[in-house]
Design a protein around this motif. Sequence first.
Motif, PDB file in Angstrom:
ATOM      1  N   LEU A 198     -27.412   1.137 -46.407  1.00 53.23           N
ATOM      2  CA  LEU A 198     -26.896   2.237 -47.335  1.00 53.23           C
ATOM      3  C   LEU A 198     -27.679   1.686 -48.405  1.00 53.23           C
ATOM      4  N   GLY A 199     -28.737   2.147 -49.146  1.00 53.49           N
ATOM      5  CA  GLY A 199     -29.527   1.601 -50.270  1.00 53.49           C
ATOM      6  C   GLY A 199     -31.000   1.422 -49.854  1.00 53.49           C
ATOM      7  N   ASN A 200     -31.570   0.271 -50.598  1.00 52.87           N
ATOM      8  CA  ASN A 200     -32.872   0.072 -50.190  1.00 52.87           C
ATOM      9  C   ASN A 200     -33.243  -1.676 -50.024  1.00 52.87           C
ATOM     10  N   GLU A 201     -31.947  -2.118 -49.468  1.00 55.03           N
ATOM     11  CA  GLU A 201     -32.168  -3.793 -49.369  1.00 55.03           C
ATOM     12  C   GLU A 201     -31.764  -3.849 -47.678  1.00 55.03           C
ATOM     13  N   MET A 202     -32.529  -4.511 -47.151  1.00 56.25           N
ATOM     14  CA  MET A 202     -32.049  -4.826 -45.730  1.00 56.25           C
ATOM     15  C   MET A 202     -32.185  -6.348 -45.458  1.00 56.25           C
ATOM     16  N   PRO A 203     -30.755  -6.976 -45.218  1.00 59.90           N
ATOM     17  CA  PRO A 203     -30.527  -8.541 -44.881  1.00 59.90           C
ATOM     18  C   PRO A 203     -31.107  -8.567 -43.530  1.00 59.90           C
ATOM     19  N   TRP A 204     -31.797  -9.771 -43.512  1.00 53.43           N
ATOM     20  CA  TRP A 204     -32.272 -10.113 -42.281  1.00 53.43           C
ATOM     21  C   TRP A 204     -32.259 -11.459 -41.883  1.00 53.43           C
ATOM     22  N   VAL A 205     -32.263 -12.053 -40.586  1.00 52.14           N
ATOM     23  CA  VAL A 205     -32.123 -13.659 -40.401  1.00 52.14           C
ATOM     24  C   VAL A 205     -32.521 -13.839 -38.764  1.00 52.14           C
ATOM     25  N   PHE A 206     -33.517 -14.842 -38.606  1.00 57.10           N
ATOM     26  CA  PHE A 206     -33.902 -15.206 -37.287  1.00 57.10           C
ATOM     27  C   PHE A 206     -34.137 -16.562 -37.173  1.00 57.10           C
ATOM     28  N   LEU A 207     -34.065 -17.170 -35.933  1.00 52.41           N
ATOM     29  CA  LEU A 207     -34.425 -18.422 -35.568  1.00 52.41           C
ATOM     30  C   LEU A 207     -35.451 -18.557 -34.312  1.00 52.41           C
ATOM     31  N   ILE A 208     -36.699 -19.207 -34.872  1.00 56.30           N
ATOM     32  CA  ILE A 208     -37.743 -19.745 -34.171  1.00 56.30           C
ATOM     33  C   ILE A 208     -37.276 -20.780 -33.452  1.00 56.30           C
ATOM     34  N   ARG A 209     -37.592 -20.765 -32.253  1.00 54.84           N
ATOM     35  CA  ARG A 209     -37.093 -21.814 -31.182  1.00 54.84           C
ATOM     36  C   ARG A 209     -38.424 -22.489 -30.360  1.00 54.84           C
ATOM     37  N   ASN A 210     -38.740 -23.689 -30.936  1.00 56.38           N
ATOM     38  CA  ASN A 210     -40.027 -24.463 -30.214  1.00 56.38           C
ATOM     39  C   ASN A 210     -39.445 -25.265 -28.906  1.00 56.38           C
ATOM     40  N   GLU A 211     -39.389 -24.479 -27.869  1.00 54.16           N
ATOM     41  CA  GLU A 211     -38.821 -25.478 -26.650  1.00 54.16           C
ATOM     42  C   GLU A 211     -39.797 -26.047 -25.921  1.00 54.16           C
TER      43      GLU A 211
END
Length: 350
Positions: A198-211
Amino acid sequence: MRGVTFRRRLTVIALACMLAVALLPGTAVAERTLGLSTGSFDFSVAPGGSGEGELVVMNDGDETLDVLVYSGVQVIDEKGGVTYEVPNRTSEGFASNPTAWISIQIPSSTQSLGNTPLITLAPGERTPVKFSFTVPEEVAPGDHQMLLFFEMLTPDDTSEGSSAKVAGRLGARIRIRVQGELVERMDVRPFSVRSPILGNEMPWVFLIRNEGNIDKMVTARLALLDGDENEVWGSAVASETVVYAGTNLERSGVAEGIPTLGRFTARLTVEYPREGASPGSTIQDQVVKDRTVWIAPLWLAIVVVVVVALILMYLSWKQAVRAAHRRVRRAEKVAPADVDVSAESEEPAE
């Protein structure tokens, strides 16, 4: 009259003091500046192989510096937070730790603080520091990291029995690639964005894994695509960031200025140079992740809530009206009760 004269004298004295301060030479402030001739080294050796390097530590300030010299390793947690440790010989797995492979050669005039070498640098002095290493035969192939630290102490910290207080620290990174089977394996999980929005802000999160077992320099871009896969919003969310072998890197934030109505695809693209590509090559490998996002403006959500509330109120009112009508109909079907009025019995005659 005497009061006026006294005030004039005070004014003259104050002006004279200010002029004297202005004419005095500026107060000297000591400058303590430590520098290194280089900040990184890269080696590639076979198991059992060795290498060596040299750098210059410099005092570019105008005050004598006492500098501790030691090696350490980085410890990276599950989300990519970095701390630095100085293992000792009693630490578990010390033989496989890169700090166990290195030998530091410093000037013979060097002192020590505890068991740590201490270099004293006069203003403007430059001192070469050499190091060498030998990789054990049983070390696993891939990239291994260590750091050569130069820790500047405050002037009073080198006296006998005192505890060292760090005034500043520089480190030269030493990366040793042990030859053998190199594994390149990158992934991103989790990757999440809030939906609905709702609105114009989008929370995001990610985890890059070097395996894998080799370090990777990554860039990441987050974009919003419409139904025709046209980009309607996009931004770089990681730029030339190293994800070290066998570690993770978390990034999070809030996307602002996004479209405010519709169904979109949030696409995260992580790129890194392909192993074995020539220097300067633009060949990149990718990890791409998509998520569906529903977005609505806040005013529309408020309107929907108000409309739903009004509908619920109307339905509740209608139900109350129906219930009242049912009660009235039930009351009309019930006949009025007959009233039995009995005459008073006469008393029996005697």
